[in-house]
Every structure is written in structure tokens, then in C-alpha cells.
Motif scaffolding. Structure first.
Motif, PDB file in Angstrom:
ATOM      1  N   THR A  14       0.830  -1.203   0.000  1.00 41.69           N
ATOM      2  CA  THR A  14       0.000   0.000   0.000  1.00 41.69           C
ATOM      3  C   THR A  14       0.865   1.254   0.000  1.00 41.69           C
ATOM      4  OG1 THR A  14      -1.403  -1.277   1.443  1.00 41.69           O
ATOM      5  CG2 THR A  14      -2.004   1.024   1.135  1.00 41.69           C
ATOM      6  N   ILE A  17       2.549   1.883  -3.365  1.00 43.00           N
ATOM      7  CA  ILE A  17       1.642   2.396  -4.399  1.00 43.00           C
ATOM      8  C   ILE A  17       1.313   3.864  -4.145  1.00 43.00           C
ATOM      9  CG2 ILE A  17      -0.713   2.216  -5.283  1.00 43.00           C
ATOM     10  CD1 ILE A  17      -0.354  -0.842  -5.006  1.00 43.00           C
ATOM     11  N   PHE A  18       1.026   4.176  -2.882  1.00 40.18           N
ATOM     12  CA  PHE A  18       0.644   5.558  -2.594  1.00 40.18           C
ATOM     13  C   PHE A  18       1.807   6.533  -2.665  1.00 40.18           C
ATOM     14  CE2 PHE A  18      -3.284   3.698  -1.434  1.00 40.18           C
ATOM     15  CZ  PHE A  18      -4.198   4.687  -1.763  1.00 40.18           C
ATOM     16  N   CYS A  21       1.674   8.251  -5.772  1.00 41.40           N
ATOM     17  CA  CYS A  21       0.492   9.075  -6.030  1.00 41.40           C
ATOM     18  C   CYS A  21       0.555  10.417  -5.328  1.00 41.40           C
ATOM     19  CB  CYS A  21      -0.771   8.372  -5.565  1.00 41.40           C
ATOM     20  SG  CYS A  21      -0.995   6.781  -6.316  1.00 41.40           S
ATOM     21  N   GLY A  22       1.696  10.754  -4.802  1.00 37.88           N
ATOM     22  CA  GLY A  22       1.812  12.028  -4.109  1.00 37.88           C
ATOM     23  C   GLY A  22       1.279  13.142  -4.997  1.00 37.88           C
TER      24      GLY A  22
ATOM     25  N   VAL B  18      -6.990  -5.305   4.329  1.00 39.73           N
ATOM     26  CA  VAL B  18      -5.690  -4.694   4.042  1.00 39.73           C
ATOM     27  C   VAL B  18      -5.313  -4.929   2.581  1.00 39.73           C
ATOM     28  CG1 VAL B  18      -3.220  -4.762   4.556  1.00 39.73           C
ATOM     29  CG2 VAL B  18      -4.879  -4.784   6.410  1.00 39.73           C
ATOM     30  N   LEU B  21      -7.100  -2.610   0.288  1.00 36.96           N
ATOM     31  CA  LEU B  21      -6.801  -1.177   0.422  1.00 36.96           C
ATOM     32  C   LEU B  21      -6.145  -0.550  -0.807  1.00 36.96           C
ATOM     33  CD1 LEU B  21      -5.632  -0.297   4.036  1.00 36.96           C
ATOM     34  CD2 LEU B  21      -7.375   0.829   2.649  1.00 36.96           C
ATOM     35  N   PRO B  22      -5.085  -1.205  -1.361  1.00 34.81           N
ATOM     36  CA  PRO B  22      -4.455  -0.571  -2.525  1.00 34.81           C
ATOM     37  C   PRO B  22      -5.446  -0.353  -3.663  1.00 34.81           C
ATOM     38  CG  PRO B  22      -3.111  -2.394  -1.734  1.00 34.81           C
ATOM     39  CD  PRO B  22      -4.386  -2.445  -0.976  1.00 34.81           C
ATOM     40  N   LEU B  26      -6.561   3.248  -5.023  1.00 32.26           N
ATOM     41  CA  LEU B  26      -6.349   3.664  -6.413  1.00 32.26           C
ATOM     42  C   LEU B  26      -7.667   4.077  -7.064  1.00 32.26           C
ATOM     43  CD1 LEU B  26      -3.779   0.974  -7.590  1.00 32.26           C
ATOM     44  CD2 LEU B  26      -3.363   3.400  -7.240  1.00 32.26           C
ATOM     45  N   TYR B  29      -8.603   7.399  -5.681  1.00 31.57           N
ATOM     46  CA  TYR B  29      -7.747   8.514  -6.108  1.00 31.57           C
ATOM     47  C   TYR B  29      -7.888   8.817  -7.594  1.00 31.57           C
ATOM     48  CZ  TYR B  29      -3.742  11.619  -6.099  1.00 31.57           C
ATOM     49  OH  TYR B  29      -2.940  12.713  -6.201  1.00 31.57           O
ATOM     50  N   PHE B  30      -8.046   7.770  -8.404  1.00 34.53           N
ATOM     51  CA  PHE B  30      -8.037   7.990  -9.850  1.00 34.53           C
ATOM     52  C   PHE B  30      -9.427   8.009 -10.488  1.00 34.53           C
ATOM     53  CE2 PHE B  30      -3.622   6.482  -9.312  1.00 34.53           C
ATOM     54  CZ  PHE B  30      -2.983   7.579  -9.872  1.00 34.53           C
TER      55      PHE B  30
END
Lengths: 463, 300
Positions: A14, A17-18, A21-22, B18, B21-22, B26, B29-30
Motif C-alpha cells: 500500500t 503504491i501511494f 500518487c503524491g 488490508v 486497500l491498494p 487507487l 484517487y483515480f
């Protein structure tokens, strides 16, 4: 233990990946710290000059590649070691820098195309995002004390193109100059013994003669009616005289002026009189230009870039490029050639405007003007540029710049006032796109004028 | 024993959460966050330089939109495409799929590849190819019409307001029918051959088999491909229109996405462009729901 390991792995995944994405906007390059005085005790330079500065250039890459700009960066950098010049050059420079401009982190200096299609320049003008450059032009030249303004061709700095708010303040520095009017084949005219038309009546009389040879009088870049800026405004300026300023200043009523309507009726006659090359409205720019070069049409609106753009195109034997001004309504009226101006500008939010101004002044030195012609095949907007560029231009293209020696030919720098902030009207689309209908018989001259009058009225009403 | 049973039946919720979550992050966010931003911007007067300091202007963008002649024109053009292109594409795709699966042609495999081929080409290439087909002076179509003695029907197909938008539809159908054909072929291949054999014994011909066996059994897939075709034409029409007609003549082939680009990018009116985007989004979702509703009702 296994569970703990799995959780740790998932958490790491996680985080990784993040991390990518900052979302923070790119930050302006932090000013380099001033060199500590003790590190160069023998340097006599003033502390300000010892500071290293960054100058970020965003440059449009044309058909001649980056050679000229690499040369400028090298020579300017050699003269100003305190300035680190970063060159960003791309054929799509507007799209490249748009995110930076939106994020409030524009380049220090940018050079877009003449008719910037990306909308960046238009947006910067409308939202007062350009730096006032009047002091640069009132100030001294890079290599002499004479005002830089004196070196620039007459009329350029005063035009709406360079002074977009019409208040005499210069916000856009003129780059290359491009005389735009009617391109024709000088060899064909010489062979047939034809003279260039002076009035619209001459124009159509010539069209009748050409018809006998199965040549159309006129074609244009059908799918891209924006090329009309090389002809239509010039014809209107000739007919309207000083009132033409109302066209550029978007004043309602001017499109319904009988003189405006009369000019538009001449354009309408190109279609209704059968003078337009068949299929024109469906062609793109290269197809229509190729047709003109094969003597299928006498005239096409264009500028000096056409020679290079069409260098691989088939052409009529002996074809030579020539440029003719737009016809006038009567003998003795001025026949204008629209000299398009490339643009250099400095965003108001530039991090290092002083270095950008110095760089701008450097571009107007004779050495750089000559290099501009040699490496970019462009003529700068200075009075001596024609002669400095002479050795690097073909005979035909030098003739384009010599068009003003024709009797009655006059220069005009077309530029429209910016639509007000918040206006949702795309002026260029409204001006040029309906011409497709005019040249297909779906719209009359008076309907076109009514359409434009409606658009000017809507802009005045704040739409 | 009891405790080990308990452990086995227990879903590892924490671990699953968990791991999700990714993907969720994503997606948020996208997809989700930009959508929220689109909606927010559509109520503001955001422009290129005022993106971060835009003012809330309520429904002004939306009220202007429905009085904007250019928007109405772009909407009408898009609706014309939506009304015709997906239906024709799916019918074509079905016929092709039926042909390559049910016919006894020896070259079936070859046709399968040939029909699928356009969908691996870039839209720009397809636009250029079809520009030459519809070219006013040296186009294949006009040449063919002239050869057939129908010279009076030749025209500048991409430059006349009545035909320009349909040139885009033709290019889209050509490009995507093969792709949907492959999906339909996969669905048809899933139908047991026994069903067809039984139908053959009962004396059913190919047409009867198509309407009584194939179509009812793959209806669900057809419904889904129809939605794909609807979203495909919304999406592809921008690229095809840019290459083939540049939105012309005089806006006659400007589609909604192109108008969004013109307003948002060329004119710098982010707020207004986002209002049109929000409208297009709602329209696309409604069309998808209607398509699903019709398909599921037939199923019921």
C-alpha cells in the motif's frame, strides 16, 4: 508470525503504491543559495551577480528542430555563467506546460506558435497572466543604449497582437514575422502574361480567364478555415479604413456595416460564381496546397512556411512561390498583407522574470537575428532582419518579405481583442468555421454578417 | 477441536481488508476523487489561471449550457451517433459472429482474423484511412460511384453537414464490429452443439437457428456489448472527428467530447467544460441503465 508478515507485506505494498500518487503540484525550483562570500574571496563580482539563477525556457519546436534554441542557450549561457538555462522544447509545448501553468508554476519564458491552438496564450491574456514587457522595449538594447523599441518593425508593438488590451502596454514580444496573403505560382502568371489583381473585379476577371484553362481561381485549406486570417481581415481593413479597428475590438454593429457586407459578398461570389476549386471544403491543408501547386487553383491563402511544408510535394513544372496582397474594393485603396507575428512572452508568475527579460533582449541582437534566419529559417520582427536573413532565404521566400514593394501593398498586423474573462465564446471558431457554409452555398454573405454581429453582441452582453 | 473448527470458518476480514486497500485507494484517487472534482468544478467559474481560486457560481454553467447553440449542436450530433452506430455495430458483429461460427466456409479462421484486424489499429490510422475513402477528389467512394455511372451522387462526404457525422459512424462501425464479433463468437461457442444438432434434426434452417437458439442464449452478452458500443462511440467519436473532419463543417460533426476539449482546453473554461462533462456522464450512465433495463426485462 505468518499473519504479522502478511500484514506487513500488505502495508508495504500500500505504501509503495501511494508513494507514487503524491498529488502535490510540482514546486517551483528553489532558488539556489547564494554562494558564501568566503568560498570565493577573490571574486570581485557584486554579491547579486554571484548568485546562480535558473531560467526555464518553454519553446515550440518547429520543422527546423532545436538547433537555433540550442545555439542561443549555449551563447547566452557563456555570456551569463550565473544563469543556468533549462531548455524545454517540444512541438506540443503548449500541452506540455499547461499543467505547470494551471498549478501556478509557469516557465520563465515561452515561445508558442503564431496562431497558438492550445489556448494557453489566449488564457494568459484573458486572465492577465502575462508580464508587462513595456519597460523592456522602452529600455536599451542588449548591446547598445538605443531603445529596443526603435529596432522593432513599425506597427508591431502597437498591434493588438503585442498589446492585447489596446492600452499601449506591450505584453507579447514579437518573434518571427510571417507575411500572409494569397500564394500563387509566379511562373504560371509570367507564362500567361497575367497581372496580379488589384481590385475584386480584376480578381474575378482573372478567374474567368483561368476557367478557360480549366484552372479554378481559388482554393483554401477546407477543413482548417483558420487560414482565412491571411485574407479576410486584410480585405475588411482595406474596405473599412480606420473603422476596421472595430472588427478587432469586437464592437457590435460593425459586421452590419454596408462596407463589411460588400466585402463578404465578394467572398460569397467566389462560391456562387463558380470560382472555388471543386471539393475544396473537404480538403485538409496539405491536399489543398498540393492542388494549388499542381495549378488546379490560382490562389490559396498561406504564408512563407508553405515552401518548407510542401517541399516533398509534387508540383507543376517550373512552379515558383509568390505572394499577392488581398484585393481591394476600389483602385487606390490599400491592399494589405497580414504580417503574422510569432510570440515570446514571460508569464506574470515566472520565478525569474529579470533573467527572462535579459534573455528576451539578447534574442534581438543582430547575431541572434542572423542565427534565427540561418537555423530556424525565420525572419525576426526587427527592421534589419530582412537583410540579415537575406543570405539564408530562398529567392521565392525573400520575395514574400518583399511583397510590400508592390504598388498599393501595405502591412497590417491582425490581432483580435481578447474576449472578456468568463466568456464561453470561442471567437476563432465563430469567425472561421461558418466560412465552410459560406463556401458551400449554405450561408449567404449577409447571414454570415448577421451571425458575427450576434456573436459580437453576445460578447458585449457578457456571455 | 471446537476451537480449530471455529478458526477454519472464520474469514480473515482484517487481511482481506488490508489487501483491498491498494485497489480501493487507487479507485478512490483515480476515479472517485476526479469525479467529485468534476462535479465541484462544474459549479464554479474555474479557468486556466483561476483553477485554485475559482468562485462558486451555482447552476450558471448549466443554465448557459442549455442555451448554448454550439453545445446543442454537439449534443444533437452525439445523439445521432448514439442512435445509429451502436445498433448497426452490434447487428453487424452478430451477423459476422454467426457467419464465422455456423457457416461451413473453409476460410472461417481467416475471416475471423480479418474482421478482428481493424480493432487493433489506432483510431488515428483508421481516421486517416477513411478520410481517403471519403476524399472529395480522389476518394475510393466517389471513384466507385463514378465508375458505376452514379457520378451525380458523388460529394464531399466529410465536408457536407448532412453526411459528415455519418462518415464518423461508418469508421467506428468498421473499427469495432470485429471486436464485438469476437466477444459474440466466444458466447456462441459456449452454446452446446447438441442444441444445434437437435434443431437441425427438427428441420431448423440457419436463420431459424439464429433467432430461436443463438440470440436468446447470448442475449445477456449482446446487452453488455451494446453498452460497450455506446461508451465506445462516445469515446472514439472525438478522435475520429478530430482526424476526419476536425469537427466541421461549421460544427456539423463536433461531438460532445470535442466540445468539452474546445471549451476546457482551447478556451480555458474549466468550469463550463466540467458542466458539459457532468452532463455527458449522467447521459452515459442513463443510457447504460436503460440498455440493461431493456435486456433484463426481455430476460424476465
Amino acid at each position: 508470525m505468518k499473519k504479522l508478515f502478511a500484514i506487513l507485506m500488505a502495508a508495504m505494498l500500500t505504501a509503495v503504491i501511494f508513494a507514487g500518487c503524491g498529488g502535490s503540484a510540482p514546486e517551483a525550483p528553489a532558488p539556489a543559495p547564494a554562494a558564501p562570500a568566503e568560498s570565493a574571496p577573490e571574486a570581485p563580482a557584486a554579491p547579486a551577480e554571484a548568485e546562480t539563477q535558473e531560467l526555464n525556457l518553454a519553446i515550440f519546436e518547429g520543422g527546423f528542430g532545436p538547433a537555433f534554441w540550442n545555439e542561443v542557450v549555449n551563447t547566452f549561457g557563456a555570456e551569463h555563467p550565473e544563469i543556468t538555462v533549462n531548455l524545454q522544447i517540444s512541438p506540443n509545448i503548449g500541452d506540455v506546460i499547461r499543467p505547470n501553468i494551471v498549478a501556478g508554476n509557469p516557465p520563465d519564458f515561452w515561445n508558442g506558435t503564431d496562431n497558438d491552438q492550445t489556448g494557453i496564450l489566449e488564457a494568459l491574456i484573458r486572465d492577465r497572466g502575462l508580464l508587462d514587457l513595456t519597460d523592456v522595449f522602452n529600455g536599451p538594447q542588449y548591446d547598445s543604449d538605443a531603445p529596443l523599441r526603435d529596432k522593432i518593425i513599425d506597427g508591431a508593438l502597437e498591434s493588438l497582437k503585442c498589446s492585447p488590451y489596446g492600452d499601449g502596454r506591450v505584453y507579447i514580444a514579437p518573434g518571427g514575422v510571417y507575411p500572409m496573403a494569397l500564394v500563387y505560382n509566379t511562373a504560371l502568371f509570367a507564362e500567361q502574361g497575367w497581372d496580379l489583381p488589384v481590385t475584386w473585379d480584376d480578381f474575378f476577371a482573372l478567374g474567368d480567364k483561368a476557367k478557360e484553362l480549366d484552372i479554378a481561381l481559388f482554393t483554401y485549406q477546407g477543413q482548417y478555415p483558420g487560414y482565412w486570417d491571411g485574407v479576410l481581415p486584410s480585405a475588411l481593413a482595406s474596405a473599412l479604413g480606420s473603422d476596421y479597428a472595430k472588427i478587432e475590438n469586437l464592437e457590435p454593429g460593425i459586421w452590419m456595416d454596408p462596407r463589411t457586407v460588400a466585402v463578404m459578398e465578394q467572398f460569397e461570389k467566389i462560391y456562387t460564381g463558380g470560382y472555388l476549386m471543386p471539393g475544396t471544403v473537404g480538403l485538409n491543408h496539405t491536399d489543398s496546397q498540393a492542388a494549388q501547386m499542381m495549378n488546379r487553383a490560382l490562389f490559396i491563402p498561406n504564408g512563407p512556411w508553405m515552401e518548407d511544408e510542401m517541399k516533398d510535394a509534387e508540383r507543376a513544372p517550373g512552379y515558383r512561390f509568390g505572394l499577392a496582397p488581398s484585393p481591394a474594393m476600389s483602385q487606390g485603396a490599400p491592399r494589405y498583407v497580414n504580417t503574422g507575428l510569432g510570440q515570446f512572452s514571460i508569464p506574470a508568475a515566472a520565478a525569474n522574470p529579470e533573467a527572462a527579460k535579459l534573455f528576451l533582449r539578447y534574442l534581438y541582437t543582430d547575431e541572434m537575428i542572423a542565427k534565427y534566419a540561418e537555423l530556424n529559417s525565420e525572419v525576426a520582427a526587427t527592421k534589419n532582419a530582412g537583410e540579415l536573413a537575406r543570405p539564408f532565404l530562398t529567392e521565392d521566400i525573400y520575395g514574400f518579405f518583399n511583397v510590400f514593394s508592390l504598388p498599393g501593398a501595405a502591412n497590417i498586423n491582425i490581432g483580435f481583442a481578447s474576449v472578456p474573462e468568463g466568456s464561453r465564446i470561442v471567437l476563432s471558431d465563430e469567425l472561421w468555421n461558418p466560412l465552410s457554409d459560406l463556401f458551400s452555398g449554405r450561408m449567404t454573405a449577409i447571414q454570415y454578417c448577421e451571425h458575427m454581429d450576434g456573436i459580437y453582441q453576445a460578447i458585449a452582453d457578457g456571455q | 477441536m471446537e476451537s480449530s473448527m471455529k478458526r477454519k470458518s472464520k474469514t480473515p476480514w482484517f487481511f482481506v481488508s488490508v489487501c483491498m486497500l491498494p485497489a480501493l485507494g487507487l479507485a478512490f484517487y483515480f476515479i472517485l476523487w476526479p469525479t467529485v472534482q468534476v462535479l465541484w468544478l462544474s459549479f464554479t467559474n474555474a479557468r486556466t489561471l483561476t483553477y485554485h481560486s475559482a468562485d462558486f457560481i451555482g447552476l450558471e454553467n448549466y443554465t448557459y449550457m442549455f442555451g448554448d447553440r454550439r453545445f446543442i449542436q454537439a449534443l444533437q450530433n452525439t445523439l445521432k451517433l448514439l442512435a445509429a452506430a451502436p445498433v448497426i455495430t452490434i447487428v453487424n458483429a452478430l451477423l459476422l459472429a454467426f457467419m464465422v461460427t455456423q457457416s461451413k466456409l473453409r476460410e472461417r479462421g481467416f475471416y475471423r482474423t480479418v474482421f478482428f484486424f481493424p480493432s487493433i489499429l489506432s483510431l488515428t490510422v483508421i481516421g486517416v484511412i477513411w478520410s481517403f475513402v471519403f476524399h472529395p477528389t480522389m476518394g475510393l467512394l466517389n471513384g466507385f460511384l463514378g465508375f458505376m455511372g452514379a457520378g451525380e451522387f458523388t460529394r464531399a462526404w466529410a465536408a457536407e453537414p448532412t453526411t459528415a457525422i455519418w462518415t464518423i459512424a461508418v469508421a467506428f462501425i468498421w473499427q469495432s464490429a470485429g471486436y464485438f464479433m469476437v466477444i459474440h463468437v466466444a458466447a456462441i461457442d459456449g452454446i452446446s452443439t447438441e442444441v444445434y444438432e437437435a434443431a437441425t434434426i427438427d428441420g431448423a434452417g440457419p436463420v431459424r437457428k439464429l433467432f430461436s437458439i443463438t440470440l436468446p442464449l447470448i442475449k445477456d452478452i449482446v446487452g453488455i456489448t451494446f453498452i460497450f458500443a455506446v461508451s465506445g462511440i462516445l469515446d472514439s467519436s472525438f478522435a475520429l472527428s478530430s482526424v476526419m473532419t476536425n469537427g466541421g463543417p461549421n460544427g456539423a460533426s463536433t461531438v460532445l467530447l470535442m466540445y468539452i476539449y474546445n471549451q476546457g482546453i482551447r478556451n480555458g473554461q474549466f468550469g463550463y467544460a466540467m458542466a458539459i462533462t457532468a452532463f455527458t456522464l449522467v447521459m452515459a450512465v442513463c443510457l447504460a441503465l436503460i440498455s440493461r433495463f431493456i435486456t433484463s426485462r426481455q430476460e424476465g
